[in-house]
Design a protein around this motif. Sequence first.
Motif, mmCIF file in Angstrom:
data_model
loop_
_atom_site.group_PDB
_atom_site.id
_atom_site.type_symbol
_atom_site.label_atom_id
_atom_site.label_comp_id
_atom_site.label_asym_id
_atom_site.label_seq_id
_atom_site.Cartn_x
_atom_site.Cartn_y
_atom_site.Cartn_z
ATOM 1 N N UNK A 199 -12.145 2.024 12.365
ATOM 2 C CA UNK A 199 -10.755 1.809 12.780
ATOM 3 C C UNK A 199 -10.128 3.113 13.264
ATOM 4 N N UNK A 200 -10.365 4.172 12.541
ATOM 5 C CA UNK A 200 -9.917 5.489 12.984
ATOM 6 C C UNK A 200 -8.520 5.887 12.521
ATOM 7 N N UNK A 201 -7.831 5.019 11.779
ATOM 8 C CA UNK A 201 -6.501 5.377 11.273
ATOM 9 C C UNK A 201 -6.378 5.040 9.802
ATOM 10 N N UNK A 202 -5.132 5.047 9.302
ATOM 11 C CA UNK A 202 -4.896 4.692 7.904
ATOM 12 C C UNK A 202 -4.727 3.186 7.759
ATOM 13 N N UNK A 203 -5.234 2.648 6.680
ATOM 14 C CA UNK A 203 -5.117 1.216 6.413
ATOM 15 C C UNK A 203 -4.284 0.997 5.148
ATOM 16 N N UNK A 204 -3.108 0.405 5.344
ATOM 17 C CA UNK A 204 -2.264 0.069 4.195
ATOM 18 C C UNK A 204 -2.876 -1.144 3.519
ATOM 19 N N UNK A 205 -3.095 -1.055 2.209
ATOM 20 C CA UNK A 205 -3.743 -2.187 1.530
ATOM 21 C C UNK A 205 -3.344 -2.278 0.072
ATOM 22 N N UNK A 206 -2.596 -3.320 -0.254
ATOM 23 C CA UNK A 206 -2.398 -3.646 -1.665
ATOM 24 C C UNK A 206 -3.603 -4.476 -2.115
ATOM 25 N N UNK A 207 -3.684 -4.787 -3.385
ATOM 26 C CA UNK A 207 -4.702 -5.710 -3.856
ATOM 27 C C UNK A 207 -4.495 -7.059 -3.162
ATOM 28 N N UNK A 208 -5.615 -7.738 -2.852
ATOM 29 C CA UNK A 208 -5.557 -8.926 -1.988
ATOM 30 C C UNK A 208 -5.291 -10.199 -2.786
ATOM 31 N N UNK A 209 -4.237 -10.163 -3.605
ATOM 32 C CA UNK A 209 -3.842 -11.321 -4.395
ATOM 33 C C UNK A 209 -2.395 -11.662 -4.069
ATOM 34 N N UNK A 210 -1.961 -12.876 -4.459
ATOM 35 C CA UNK A 210 -0.552 -13.202 -4.327
ATOM 36 C C UNK A 210 0.229 -12.374 -5.332
ATOM 37 N N UNK A 211 1.476 -12.116 -5.027
ATOM 38 C CA UNK A 211 2.327 -11.257 -5.853
ATOM 39 C C UNK A 211 2.282 -11.694 -7.327
ATOM 40 N N UNK A 212 2.082 -10.722 -8.216
ATOM 41 C CA UNK A 212 2.074 -10.963 -9.677
ATOM 42 C C UNK A 212 0.849 -11.696 -10.194
ATOM 43 N N UNK A 213 -0.163 -11.911 -9.342
ATOM 44 C CA UNK A 213 -1.366 -12.587 -9.827
ATOM 45 C C UNK A 213 -2.470 -11.567 -10.088
ATOM 46 N N UNK A 214 -3.592 -12.070 -10.601
ATOM 47 C CA UNK A 214 -4.716 -11.208 -10.957
ATOM 48 C C UNK A 214 -5.367 -10.647 -9.688
ATOM 49 N N UNK A 215 -5.685 -9.370 -9.691
ATOM 50 C CA UNK A 215 -6.336 -8.770 -8.524
ATOM 51 C C UNK A 215 -7.746 -9.333 -8.347
#
Length: 338
Positions: A134-150
Motif C-alpha cells: 500500500x505504501x502508506x499508513x493504515x488506520x485499523x481498529x480491531x475488526x469487531x462491532x463496537x464493544x464486542x469481542x475482538x
Amino acid sequence: MMKNIKPIVADADAIKRAADLLRQGRLVAFPTETVYGLGADASNPDAVAAIFKAKGRPADHPLIVHIADIDSLYDWASTVPDAALKLANRFWPGPLAIILPKKPEVPLEVTGGQQTVGLRMPDHPVALALLKSFGGGVAAPSANRFCRISPTQASHVSEELGDAVDMILDGGACEVGVESTIIDLSGSKPRLLRPGHITRQQIEAVLQTELLMPLVSGAPAPEISEETRAPGMMAVHYAPTTPAMRCPAEQLPERIRQLIAEGKRIGLLTYQLDIAETGQIRVLHLPEQAANYAQSLYAALRELDNLQLDVILIELPPQTEPWRAVNDRLNKATALHL
Ligand code: TXA
Ligand code: MG
C-alpha cells in the motif's frame, strides 16, 4: 439477512488487490499478531469514516495507524522523542502502540479529534506485506462491532462485520490474541494506557523510568487535560452478549450448583479446575500459562457466546503481573454483571 464476505487466503495476489482497495478508499480486514484489524487509508478521511460506520463506533474513539517501518513514525508524529525510538527499536515490529503528538496533516477523523496519534508496526507477515504494498499508513481498529469481542480468526470477522467490509485477508489465527499494549508518550511522563503482551516491566526496563498507570475513563487525573483521555478505555468493552461473570475457583462448584438448580444453561471457561460437562453445562478449558491463555481467550468467549446460554462463568485467573492483560480484558468482558 446480512451477507457475509468470505475470507480469502492472503497470498501475494490477494495482498496486492487488498492494497488497491485501500487506495480506492475501501475497507480491508487483515491479520496482525494481536487481533484482526479493519483497515482503511489513514490519510483519507472518507475511508476512515467508513471504519466508524462499519463498526458502529462513536467518532471520538481514536484509531491506531499501522506503519511498515520505524522511519514512518516521522510521517505521522510531529515530534519523535528518544523514548519512542527506544521502544520502537526494541519492540517493533510487535504488539506495542505508541501515542505521540500528531502532525497537522493527520486527519482528525483518525485521532478522534485529538492532537495525538497512535502508531504501531505490527509483527505479522501479511500485515507487513499489505503495508508495504500500500505504501502508506493504515488506520485499523480491531475488526469487531463496537464493544464486542475482538476477532482472532478471519471467520470471526465475517461473522461480525458481514458485508460491511470489502475484503477479508485470512492469515490464520492470531498469535498474541489480545490487543496491543498502548503507551502514551505525548505527555510529560510515559503512561501505560492499555496493558498487553508487552509488559509494564519490559517497557520500564527500556525507558529506565516508572510508567504512570491507565486512567479510568471519565475520571481524568488532575494533571491530565480532558483531551488526553483515552476514550477507548471505557469500562464495558470486549463483551460477550451472554451475561459473563468471573468466579474464584473455590466458589465455582457452589455457584454452578445454584445456577443449575435455577435451571440455567451455563458456559464455563476454566484453566485449572476439572469440571465435567452435563446437558446444562458446556466447559471450555484454556491453557494454564498466561500467554497461551490470552491467545485462545477471545475465540473461547466467542464460542460460548454463540451457544445462546444463560450465563458464562469464568474461573478467575491469578491476579499477578503476567496475567495483567488477560485480567484487564476479563474485567471489561464482565463489567456489566458483577
Ligand atoms: O492490537 C491492536 O492494537 C489492534 C490491532 C488491529 O492493531 N488494534 C486495536 O485498535 O486494538 P482499537 O481501535 O480496537 O483500539 C485502539 C485503542 C483505542 O481504544 C483508543 O483508546 C487507543 O487505542 N488510542 C488510539 N489512538 C489514541 C490516541 N491518540 N490517544 C489515546 N488513545 C488512543
Ligand atoms: Mg477494539
